[in-house]
Design a protein around this motif. Structure first.
Motif, mmCIF file in Angstrom:
data_model
loop_
_atom_site.group_PDB
_atom_site.id
_atom_site.type_symbol
_atom_site.label_atom_id
_atom_site.label_comp_id
_atom_site.label_asym_id
_atom_site.label_seq_id
_atom_site.Cartn_x
_atom_site.Cartn_y
_atom_site.Cartn_z
ATOM 1 N N SER A 189 0.841 -1.211 0.000
ATOM 2 C CA SER A 189 0.000 0.000 0.000
ATOM 3 C C SER A 189 0.868 1.251 0.000
ATOM 4 N N TYR A 190 0.265 2.366 -0.377
ATOM 5 C CA TYR A 190 0.906 3.667 -0.141
ATOM 6 C C TYR A 190 -0.172 4.716 0.099
ATOM 7 N N THR A 191 0.223 5.776 0.792
ATOM 8 C CA THR A 191 -0.646 6.933 1.056
ATOM 9 C C THR A 191 0.067 8.184 0.563
ATOM 10 N N TYR A 192 -0.687 9.053 -0.066
ATOM 11 C CA TYR A 192 -0.096 10.278 -0.615
ATOM 12 C C TYR A 192 -0.990 11.462 -0.293
ATOM 13 N N THR A 193 -0.433 12.659 -0.477
ATOM 14 C CA THR A 193 -1.220 13.865 -0.283
ATOM 15 C C THR A 193 -0.735 14.944 -1.233
ATOM 16 N N GLN A 194 -1.479 16.028 -1.261
ATOM 17 C CA GLN A 194 -1.095 17.169 -2.092
ATOM 18 C C GLN A 194 -0.636 18.290 -1.173
ATOM 19 N N PRO A 195 0.484 18.929 -1.481
ATOM 20 C CA PRO A 195 1.006 19.981 -0.601
ATOM 21 C C PRO A 195 0.124 21.220 -0.589
ATOM 22 N N VAL A 196 0.231 21.950 0.490
ATOM 23 C CA VAL A 196 -0.481 23.222 0.593
ATOM 24 C C VAL A 196 -0.074 24.129 -0.562
ATOM 25 N N TYR A 205 -6.807 25.057 0.924
ATOM 26 C CA TYR A 205 -6.235 23.725 1.158
ATOM 27 C C TYR A 205 -7.300 22.767 1.681
ATOM 28 N N ASN A 206 -7.394 21.578 1.078
ATOM 29 C CA ASN A 206 -8.458 20.656 1.472
ATOM 30 C C ASN A 206 -7.960 19.356 2.087
ATOM 31 N N LEU A 207 -6.684 19.298 2.421
ATOM 32 C CA LEU A 207 -6.116 18.149 3.135
ATOM 33 C C LEU A 207 -6.313 16.836 2.358
ATOM 34 N N TYR A 208 -6.352 16.920 1.071
ATOM 35 C CA TYR A 208 -6.625 15.741 0.233
ATOM 36 C C TYR A 208 -5.570 14.655 0.431
ATOM 37 N N HIS A 209 -6.009 13.435 0.752
ATOM 38 C CA HIS A 209 -5.136 12.264 0.865
ATOM 39 C C HIS A 209 -5.773 11.089 0.127
ATOM 40 N N GLY A 210 -4.927 10.238 -0.410
ATOM 41 C CA GLY A 210 -5.387 9.012 -1.023
ATOM 42 C C GLY A 210 -4.544 7.834 -0.565
ATOM 43 N N THR A 211 -5.183 6.686 -0.441
ATOM 44 C CA THR A 211 -4.466 5.452 -0.102
ATOM 45 C C THR A 211 -4.879 4.363 -1.073
ATOM 46 N N LEU A 212 -3.898 3.698 -1.638
ATOM 47 C CA LEU A 212 -4.126 2.565 -2.536
ATOM 48 C C LEU A 212 -3.487 1.339 -1.914
ATOM 49 N N GLU A 213 -4.229 0.237 -1.891
ATOM 50 C CA GLU A 213 -3.716 -0.990 -1.268
ATOM 51 C C GLU A 213 -4.153 -2.207 -2.062
ATOM 52 N N ALA A 214 -3.269 -3.180 -2.172
ATOM 53 C CA ALA A 214 -3.630 -4.507 -2.680
ATOM 54 C C ALA A 214 -3.794 -5.431 -1.476
#
Lengths: 214, 218
Positions: free
Chosen positions: A112-119, A126-135
Protein backbone atom coordinates in the motif's frame (compact mmCIF):
# COMPACT_ATOMS: atom_id res chain seq x y z
CA UNK A 1 -12.91 24.80 19.53
CA UNK A 2 -13.30 24.58 15.84
CA UNK A 3 -16.02 22.56 14.31
CA UNK A 4 -14.90 19.38 12.63
CA UNK A 5 -17.40 17.24 10.83
CA UNK A 6 -16.94 13.99 9.02
CA UNK A 7 -18.95 12.05 6.53
CA UNK A 8 -18.08 8.88 4.75
CA UNK A 9 -20.04 8.36 1.61
CA UNK A 10 -22.67 5.70 1.13
CA UNK A 11 -23.30 2.59 3.21
CA UNK A 12 -23.88 -0.30 0.86
CA UNK A 13 -21.37 -2.82 -0.42
CA UNK A 14 -21.71 -3.21 -4.15
CA UNK A 15 -20.50 -6.06 -6.31
CA UNK A 16 -17.16 -4.65 -7.28
CA UNK A 17 -16.90 -1.11 -6.01
CA UNK A 18 -17.76 -0.18 -2.47
CA UNK A 19 -18.84 3.14 -1.08
CA UNK A 20 -19.54 3.17 2.64
CA UNK A 21 -20.03 5.58 5.44
CA UNK A 22 -21.54 7.62 8.20
CA UNK A 23 -21.65 11.20 9.40
CA UNK A 24 -20.34 12.77 12.59
CA UNK A 25 -20.26 16.20 14.10
CA UNK A 26 -19.03 18.08 17.10
CA UNK A 27 -20.37 21.41 18.27
CA UNK A 28 -19.45 24.40 16.12
CA UNK A 29 -16.98 26.92 17.40
CA UNK A 30 -18.34 29.94 19.21
CA UNK A 31 -18.00 32.99 16.97
CA UNK A 32 -15.72 34.76 19.40
CA UNK A 33 -13.07 32.07 18.99
CA UNK A 34 -12.83 32.32 15.24
CA UNK A 35 -9.68 34.12 14.09
CA UNK A 36 -9.37 36.20 10.99
CA UNK A 37 -8.97 33.56 8.34
CA UNK A 38 -5.90 33.34 6.17
CA UNK A 39 -7.45 32.42 2.84
CA UNK A 40 -6.18 29.17 1.50
CA UNK A 41 -4.94 27.68 4.74
CA UNK A 42 -7.24 28.27 7.69
CA UNK A 43 -10.60 26.54 7.49
CA UNK A 44 -13.05 27.46 10.21
CA UNK A 45 -15.10 24.28 10.15
CA UNK A 46 -13.58 21.42 8.20
CA UNK A 47 -15.92 18.77 6.89
CA UNK A 48 -14.01 15.60 6.24
CA UNK A 49 -15.35 13.02 3.85
CA UNK A 50 -13.96 9.67 2.83
CA UNK A 51 -14.66 7.73 -0.33
CA UNK A 52 -13.77 4.05 0.02
CA UNK A 53 -13.73 2.06 -3.20
CA UNK A 54 -12.57 -1.43 -4.09
CA UNK A 55 -12.47 -3.97 -6.85
CA UNK A 56 -11.79 -7.71 -6.92
CA UNK A 57 -8.80 -8.88 -8.96
CA UNK A 58 -8.17 -12.42 -10.16
CA UNK A 59 -4.48 -12.34 -9.40
CA UNK A 60 -2.46 -12.63 -6.18
CA UNK A 61 -1.93 -9.38 -4.31
CA UNK A 62 1.84 -9.30 -4.72
CA UNK A 63 1.53 -9.81 -8.45
CA UNK A 64 -1.10 -7.10 -8.67
CA UNK A 65 0.99 -4.68 -6.67
CA UNK A 66 4.01 -5.26 -8.86
CA UNK A 67 1.99 -4.04 -11.82
CA UNK A 68 0.12 -1.08 -10.37
CA UNK A 69 1.76 -0.17 -7.07
CA UNK A 70 4.75 1.97 -8.02
CA UNK A 71 4.09 5.61 -7.24
CA UNK A 72 4.09 6.67 -10.88
CA UNK A 73 2.19 3.66 -12.19
CA UNK A 74 -0.67 6.12 -11.96
CA UNK A 75 0.59 7.43 -15.27
CA UNK A 76 -0.60 4.20 -16.85
CA UNK A 77 -3.87 3.51 -15.08
CA UNK A 78 -4.95 7.15 -14.89
CA UNK A 79 -3.73 7.82 -18.43
CA UNK A 80 -1.84 10.93 -17.35
CA UNK A 81 1.85 11.80 -17.65
CA UNK A 82 3.61 11.20 -14.33
CA UNK A 83 7.13 12.30 -13.39
CA UNK A 84 8.93 11.52 -10.13
CA UNK A 85 11.19 13.85 -8.21
CA UNK A 86 13.21 11.83 -5.77
CA UNK A 87 13.82 8.12 -5.35
CA UNK A 88 11.00 5.90 -6.55
CA UNK A 89 8.58 4.76 -3.87
CA UNK A 90 10.39 6.46 -0.99
CA UNK A 91 8.55 8.62 1.53
CA UNK A 92 8.94 12.24 0.52
CA UNK A 93 9.03 11.43 -3.17
CA UNK A 94 6.98 13.88 -5.23
CA UNK A 95 5.08 12.86 -8.34
CA UNK A 96 3.99 15.48 -10.83
CA UNK A 97 0.89 14.53 -12.78
CA UNK A 98 0.13 16.11 -16.12
CA UNK A 99 2.88 18.61 -15.53
CA UNK A 100 1.20 20.46 -12.70
CA UNK A 101 -0.36 18.35 -9.94
CA UNK A 102 2.12 17.54 -7.20
CA UNK A 103 1.55 14.69 -4.80
CA UNK A 104 3.85 13.56 -2.02
CA UNK A 105 4.27 10.00 -0.79
CA UNK A 106 3.62 10.14 2.97
CA UNK A 107 2.95 6.54 3.97
CA UNK A 108 3.93 3.13 2.67
CA UNK A 109 3.65 -0.57 3.48
CA UNK A 110 4.54 -3.63 1.44
CA UNK A 111 1.26 -3.55 -0.47
CA UNK A 112 0.00 0.00 0.00
CA UNK A 113 0.91 3.67 -0.14
CA UNK A 114 -0.65 6.93 1.06
CA UNK A 115 -0.10 10.28 -0.61
CA UNK A 116 -1.22 13.86 -0.28
CA UNK A 117 -1.09 17.17 -2.09
CA UNK A 118 1.01 19.98 -0.60
CA UNK A 119 -0.48 23.22 0.59
CA UNK A 120 -0.78 25.71 -2.18
CA UNK A 121 0.31 23.47 -5.01
CA UNK A 122 -3.06 22.41 -6.27
CA UNK A 123 -5.89 23.62 -4.12
CA UNK A 124 -7.18 26.92 -2.91
CA UNK A 125 -8.12 26.71 -0.15
CA UNK A 126 -6.24 23.73 1.16
CA UNK A 127 -8.46 20.66 1.47
CA UNK A 128 -6.12 18.15 3.13
CA UNK A 129 -6.62 15.74 0.23
CA UNK A 130 -5.14 12.26 0.86
CA UNK A 131 -5.39 9.01 -1.02
CA UNK A 132 -4.47 5.45 -0.10
CA UNK A 133 -4.13 2.56 -2.54
CA UNK A 134 -3.72 -0.99 -1.27
CA UNK A 135 -3.63 -4.51 -2.68
CA UNK A 136 -5.28 -6.81 -0.15
CA UNK A 137 -4.72 -10.59 -0.38
CA UNK A 138 -7.97 -12.59 -0.53
CA UNK A 139 -6.60 -16.05 -1.25
CA UNK A 140 -3.61 -17.56 -3.03
CA UNK A 141 -4.90 -16.58 -6.46
CA UNK A 142 -7.01 -13.48 -5.94
CA UNK A 143 -6.99 -10.15 -4.20
CA UNK A 144 -8.77 -6.83 -4.08
CA UNK A 145 -7.56 -3.33 -4.75
CA UNK A 146 -8.78 -0.77 -2.23
CA UNK A 147 -8.64 2.96 -2.93
CA UNK A 148 -9.65 5.41 -0.23
CA UNK A 149 -9.82 9.17 -0.56
CA UNK A 150 -10.21 11.49 2.41
CA UNK A 151 -10.43 15.27 2.25
CA UNK A 152 -12.13 18.37 3.59
CA UNK A 153 -14.95 19.60 1.36
CA UNK A 154 -16.16 22.41 3.59
CA UNK A 155 -14.97 25.00 1.11
CA UNK A 156 -17.40 23.92 -1.59
CA UNK A 157 -20.43 26.10 -2.07
CA UNK A 158 -23.20 23.90 -0.75
CA UNK A 159 -24.33 20.32 -0.25
CA UNK A 160 -25.22 19.95 -3.89
CA UNK A 161 -21.70 20.96 -4.90
CA UNK A 162 -20.25 18.55 -2.36
CA UNK A 163 -22.39 15.72 -3.69
CA UNK A 164 -21.33 16.44 -7.26
CA UNK A 165 -17.69 16.52 -6.25
CA UNK A 166 -17.96 13.20 -4.43
CA UNK A 167 -19.77 11.59 -7.36
CA UNK A 168 -17.16 12.93 -9.75
CA UNK A 169 -14.28 11.58 -7.71
CA UNK A 170 -16.05 8.25 -7.17
CA UNK A 171 -16.59 7.81 -10.90
CA UNK A 172 -13.05 8.84 -11.69
CA UNK A 173 -11.41 6.47 -9.27
CA UNK A 174 -13.73 3.55 -9.95
CA UNK A 175 -12.59 3.95 -13.54
CA UNK A 176 -9.00 3.91 -12.37
CA UNK A 177 -9.62 0.76 -10.35
CA UNK A 178 -11.17 -0.92 -13.37
CA UNK A 179 -8.08 0.00 -15.38
CA UNK A 180 -5.85 -1.41 -12.66
CA UNK A 181 -7.83 -4.65 -12.63
CA UNK A 182 -7.47 -5.06 -16.37
CA UNK A 183 -3.80 -4.16 -16.23
CA UNK A 184 -3.15 -6.64 -13.42
CA UNK A 185 -5.10 -9.47 -15.01
CA UNK A 186 -4.09 -9.07 -18.64
CA UNK A 187 -0.90 -7.05 -18.58
CA UNK A 188 -2.40 -4.36 -20.78
CA UNK A 189 -4.71 -1.41 -20.41
CA UNK A 190 -8.19 -1.46 -21.91
CA UNK A 191 -8.75 0.78 -24.92
CA UNK A 192 -9.07 4.41 -23.96
CA UNK A 193 -12.62 5.74 -23.98
CA UNK A 194 -13.50 8.59 -26.25
CA UNK A 195 -12.50 11.92 -24.75
CA UNK A 196 -15.42 13.77 -23.19
CA UNK A 197 -16.42 17.12 -24.52
CA UNK A 198 -14.38 19.92 -22.97
CA UNK A 199 -15.92 21.02 -19.72
CA UNK A 200 -18.11 17.98 -19.44
CA UNK A 201 -15.72 15.75 -17.57
CA UNK A 202 -15.26 15.08 -13.93
CA UNK A 203 -12.61 16.71 -11.81
CA UNK A 204 -10.64 13.65 -10.84
CA UNK A 205 -8.07 15.17 -8.57
CA UNK A 206 -7.97 16.47 -5.08
CA UNK A 207 -8.79 20.07 -5.69
CA UNK A 208 -12.27 21.10 -6.33
CA UNK A 209 -12.73 22.13 -9.00
CA UNK A 210 -9.22 22.61 -10.36
CA UNK A 211 -7.20 19.57 -9.42
CA UNK A 212 -6.51 16.52 -11.48
CA UNK A 213 -4.48 14.23 -9.36
CA UNK A 214 -4.41 10.73 -8.00
CA UNK B 1 20.30 6.55 8.47
CA UNK B 2 20.33 7.69 4.89
CA UNK B 3 20.65 11.41 4.45
CA UNK B 4 20.14 13.37 1.29
CA UNK B 5 18.52 16.44 -0.17
CA UNK B 6 17.16 16.48 -3.67
CA UNK B 7 16.65 19.45 -5.93
CA UNK B 8 15.58 19.19 -9.54
CA UNK B 9 17.84 21.05 -11.93
CA UNK B 10 17.57 21.46 -15.65
CA UNK B 11 20.04 18.65 -16.13
CA UNK B 12 18.49 16.31 -13.64
CA UNK B 13 18.75 15.53 -9.98
CA UNK B 14 21.60 16.01 -7.62
CA UNK B 15 22.04 14.60 -4.20
CA UNK B 16 23.90 16.08 -1.31
CA UNK B 17 24.30 14.77 2.17
CA UNK B 18 22.88 16.41 5.22
CA UNK B 19 22.64 14.88 8.64
CA UNK B 20 19.69 13.37 10.38
CA UNK B 21 17.36 11.89 7.81
CA UNK B 22 16.21 11.66 4.26
CA UNK B 23 15.31 15.06 2.87
CA UNK B 24 13.66 15.82 -0.43
CA UNK B 25 13.02 19.25 -1.83
CA UNK B 26 10.90 19.95 -4.85
CA UNK B 27 11.69 22.88 -7.08
CA UNK B 28 9.33 25.80 -7.50
CA UNK B 29 6.86 25.19 -10.25
CA UNK B 30 7.63 26.77 -13.58
CA UNK B 31 5.68 30.02 -13.83
CA UNK B 32 3.86 28.93 -16.94
CA UNK B 33 2.74 25.65 -15.40
CA UNK B 34 1.79 26.75 -11.92
CA UNK B 35 -1.85 27.29 -11.04
CA UNK B 36 -2.84 30.34 -9.06
CA UNK B 37 -1.12 29.71 -5.75
CA UNK B 38 -3.04 29.44 -2.54
CA UNK B 39 -1.82 31.41 0.42
CA UNK B 40 1.25 30.24 2.23
CA UNK B 41 2.50 27.77 -0.34
CA UNK B 42 6.04 26.91 0.70
CA UNK B 43 8.51 27.91 -1.97
CA UNK B 44 10.91 25.08 -1.37
CA UNK B 45 9.67 22.46 1.05
CA UNK B 46 12.35 20.30 2.54
CA UNK B 47 10.73 16.96 3.25
CA UNK B 48 12.50 14.82 5.78
CA UNK B 49 11.76 11.33 7.01
CA UNK B 50 12.66 9.62 10.26
CA UNK B 51 12.29 5.84 9.91
CA UNK B 52 12.44 3.82 13.12
CA UNK B 53 11.72 0.19 13.99
CA UNK B 54 11.91 -2.34 16.78
CA UNK B 55 11.68 -6.11 16.90
CA UNK B 56 8.84 -7.66 18.91
CA UNK B 57 8.64 -11.23 20.14
CA UNK B 58 5.00 -11.62 19.28
CA UNK B 59 3.10 -12.18 16.02
CA UNK B 60 2.18 -9.03 14.11
CA UNK B 61 -1.58 -9.43 14.49
CA UNK B 62 -1.24 -9.87 18.24
CA UNK B 63 1.02 -6.84 18.45
CA UNK B 64 -1.35 -4.72 16.41
CA UNK B 65 -4.29 -5.67 18.60
CA UNK B 66 -2.45 -4.19 21.57
CA UNK B 67 -0.95 -1.01 20.15
CA UNK B 68 -2.65 -0.33 16.83
CA UNK B 69 -5.90 1.31 17.79
CA UNK B 70 -5.86 5.00 16.99
CA UNK B 71 -5.96 6.18 20.61
CA UNK B 72 -3.57 3.54 21.93
CA UNK B 73 -1.02 6.34 21.60
CA UNK B 74 -1.92 7.44 25.13
CA UNK B 75 -0.45 4.20 26.42
CA UNK B 76 2.86 4.30 24.58
CA UNK B 77 3.84 7.90 23.80
CA UNK B 78 5.29 9.34 27.00
CA UNK B 79 4.24 12.93 26.29
CA UNK B 80 0.60 11.95 25.83
CA UNK B 81 -1.58 11.37 28.87
CA UNK B 82 -5.00 11.01 27.30
CA UNK B 83 -6.50 10.53 23.88
CA UNK B 84 -10.06 10.72 22.64
CA UNK B 85 -11.63 10.61 19.21
CA UNK B 86 -12.98 14.10 18.65
CA UNK B 87 -14.52 13.70 15.22
CA UNK B 88 -15.15 11.05 12.62
CA UNK B 89 -15.62 7.33 13.25
CA UNK B 90 -15.22 6.57 16.94
CA UNK B 91 -13.70 3.21 16.12
CA UNK B 92 -10.62 4.82 14.58
CA UNK B 93 -10.97 4.66 10.83
CA UNK B 94 -9.94 6.85 7.96
CA UNK B 95 -11.35 10.28 8.79
CA UNK B 96 -11.13 9.84 12.57
CA UNK B 97 -9.62 12.82 14.38
CA UNK B 98 -7.85 12.24 17.69
CA UNK B 99 -7.34 14.82 20.40
CA UNK B 100 -3.59 14.32 20.20
CA UNK B 101 -2.42 17.05 17.86
CA UNK B 102 -5.80 17.10 16.16
CA UNK B 103 -4.42 14.33 13.98
CA UNK B 104 -6.63 12.86 11.30
CA UNK B 105 -6.23 9.29 10.09
CA UNK B 106 -5.63 9.47 6.35
CA UNK B 107 -4.64 5.91 5.53
CA UNK B 108 -5.23 2.47 7.03
CA UNK B 109 -4.44 -1.17 6.28
CA UNK B 110 -4.96 -4.29 8.37
CA UNK B 111 -1.71 -3.71 10.25
CA UNK B 112 -0.92 -0.03 9.76
CA UNK B 113 -2.27 3.49 9.78
CA UNK B 114 -1.08 6.86 8.53
CA UNK B 115 -2.10 10.16 10.07
CA UNK B 116 -1.60 13.83 9.38
CA UNK B 117 -1.76 17.11 11.20
CA UNK B 118 -3.49 19.88 9.32
CA UNK B 119 -2.72 23.60 9.34
CA UNK B 120 -3.94 25.26 12.49
CA UNK B 121 -7.66 25.90 12.49
CA UNK B 122 -7.45 28.69 15.01
CA UNK B 123 -4.12 30.40 14.50
CA UNK B 124 -3.46 31.88 11.06
CA UNK B 125 0.11 32.77 11.97
CA UNK B 126 0.82 29.14 12.77
CA UNK B 127 -1.19 27.89 9.83
CA UNK B 128 1.07 29.57 7.33
CA UNK B 129 3.97 27.69 8.85
CA UNK B 130 2.30 24.32 8.35
CA UNK B 131 4.96 21.65 8.35
CA UNK B 132 3.05 18.87 6.56
CA UNK B 133 3.57 16.49 9.49
CA UNK B 134 2.67 12.83 8.83
CA UNK B 135 3.27 9.63 10.74
CA UNK B 136 2.91 6.01 9.74
CA UNK B 137 2.86 3.10 12.20
CA UNK B 138 2.91 -0.51 11.01
CA UNK B 139 3.29 -4.01 12.46
CA UNK B 140 5.25 -6.10 9.98
CA UNK B 141 5.17 -9.92 10.25
CA UNK B 142 8.66 -11.46 10.47
CA UNK B 143 7.96 -15.05 11.45
CA UNK B 144 4.95 -16.88 12.85
CA UNK B 145 5.95 -15.75 16.32
CA UNK B 146 7.77 -12.46 15.80
CA UNK B 147 7.29 -9.14 14.08
CA UNK B 148 8.66 -5.64 13.94
CA UNK B 149 7.00 -2.31 14.56
CA UNK B 150 7.92 0.36 12.04
CA UNK B 151 7.26 4.03 12.76
CA UNK B 152 8.05 6.64 10.12
CA UNK B 153 7.67 10.37 10.53
CA UNK B 154 7.67 12.58 7.48
CA UNK B 155 7.42 16.37 7.42
CA UNK B 156 8.76 19.60 5.97
CA UNK B 157 11.46 21.06 8.19
CA UNK B 158 12.05 24.31 6.33
CA UNK B 159 10.41 26.23 9.19
CA UNK B 160 12.64 24.78 11.87
CA UNK B 161 14.60 27.76 13.08
CA UNK B 162 18.34 27.78 12.82
CA UNK B 163 20.99 26.17 10.71
CA UNK B 164 21.41 22.59 9.58
CA UNK B 165 22.71 21.63 13.00
CA UNK B 166 19.53 22.96 14.57
CA UNK B 167 17.41 21.02 12.09
CA UNK B 168 19.39 17.88 12.83
CA UNK B 169 18.92 18.42 16.56
CA UNK B 170 15.18 18.83 16.06
CA UNK B 171 15.05 15.56 14.15
CA UNK B 172 17.11 13.81 16.81
CA UNK B 173 14.66 15.07 19.41
CA UNK B 174 11.79 13.44 17.54
CA UNK B 175 13.77 10.28 16.93
CA UNK B 176 14.54 9.97 20.63
CA UNK B 177 10.93 10.45 21.57
CA UNK B 178 9.49 7.99 19.09
CA UNK B 179 12.18 5.41 19.67
CA UNK B 180 11.10 5.51 23.30
CA UNK B 181 7.53 5.09 22.13
CA UNK B 182 8.49 2.02 20.14
CA UNK B 183 10.18 0.65 23.24
CA UNK B 184 6.95 1.13 25.16
CA UNK B 185 4.95 -0.54 22.41
CA UNK B 186 7.27 -3.54 22.54
CA UNK B 187 6.75 -3.79 26.30
CA UNK B 188 2.98 -3.61 25.92
CA UNK B 189 2.89 -6.09 23.07
CA UNK B 190 5.04 -8.60 24.89
CA UNK B 191 2.84 -8.44 27.96
CA UNK B 192 4.84 -6.11 30.18
CA UNK B 193 3.99 -2.86 31.90
CA UNK B 194 5.24 0.47 30.68
CA UNK B 195 7.20 2.32 33.36
CA UNK B 196 5.82 5.65 34.53
CA UNK B 197 6.50 8.51 32.16
CA UNK B 198 9.21 10.92 33.25
CA UNK B 199 8.15 14.42 34.23
CA UNK B 200 7.15 16.58 31.30
CA UNK B 201 10.05 18.67 30.00
CA UNK B 202 10.11 22.37 30.63
CA UNK B 203 8.15 24.34 28.07
CA UNK B 204 10.25 24.88 24.99
CA UNK B 205 12.38 21.90 25.68
CA UNK B 206 11.00 19.76 22.94
CA UNK B 207 8.02 19.70 20.65
CA UNK B 208 6.99 16.12 20.22
CA UNK B 209 4.22 16.86 17.80
CA UNK B 210 4.08 18.16 14.32
CA UNK B 211 4.21 21.92 14.33
CA UNK B 212 7.47 23.47 15.44
CA UNK B 213 7.00 24.63 18.95
CA UNK B 214 3.29 24.11 18.85
CA UNK B 215 2.16 20.61 18.19
CA UNK B 216 1.98 17.75 20.58
CA UNK B 217 1.03 14.81 18.53
CA UNK B 218 1.98 11.38 17.46
Amino acid sequence: MSSIRFAAVGAVALTTCVVAGASFAQPPAPPAAAPAAAPGVVVAAPHYVSIPMEIAVNKPAAEVWAKVGHFCDLGTWMRAPCVLTGPDDTLGTVRTIAGRIKEVLVGKTTLSYTYTQPVGSNTAPYNLYHGTLEAVPVNATSSKLVYNLVFDNSMLADDAARARDITSKTNQFNGALANMKTLAETGAMPPAPAAPARGGGAAPGGAAPAGRGG
Amino acid sequence: MRSFKTTALSLGLWLAAISGGAALAQPPAAPTAAPAPAAAAPIAPNYVTIPMEIMVNKPAAEVWAKVGKYCDIAAWLPAVRTCTITAGPASGEIGSVRSVGGEIMVGKTALSYTYAQRPSLTNPAAAVRYNFYHGCLEAVPVTATTSKLVYTLMYDNEYVAGDEAAKAAEMNNRRTQFTAALGNMKIIAEGGTVPPAPPAPARGGGAPGGAPGAGRGG
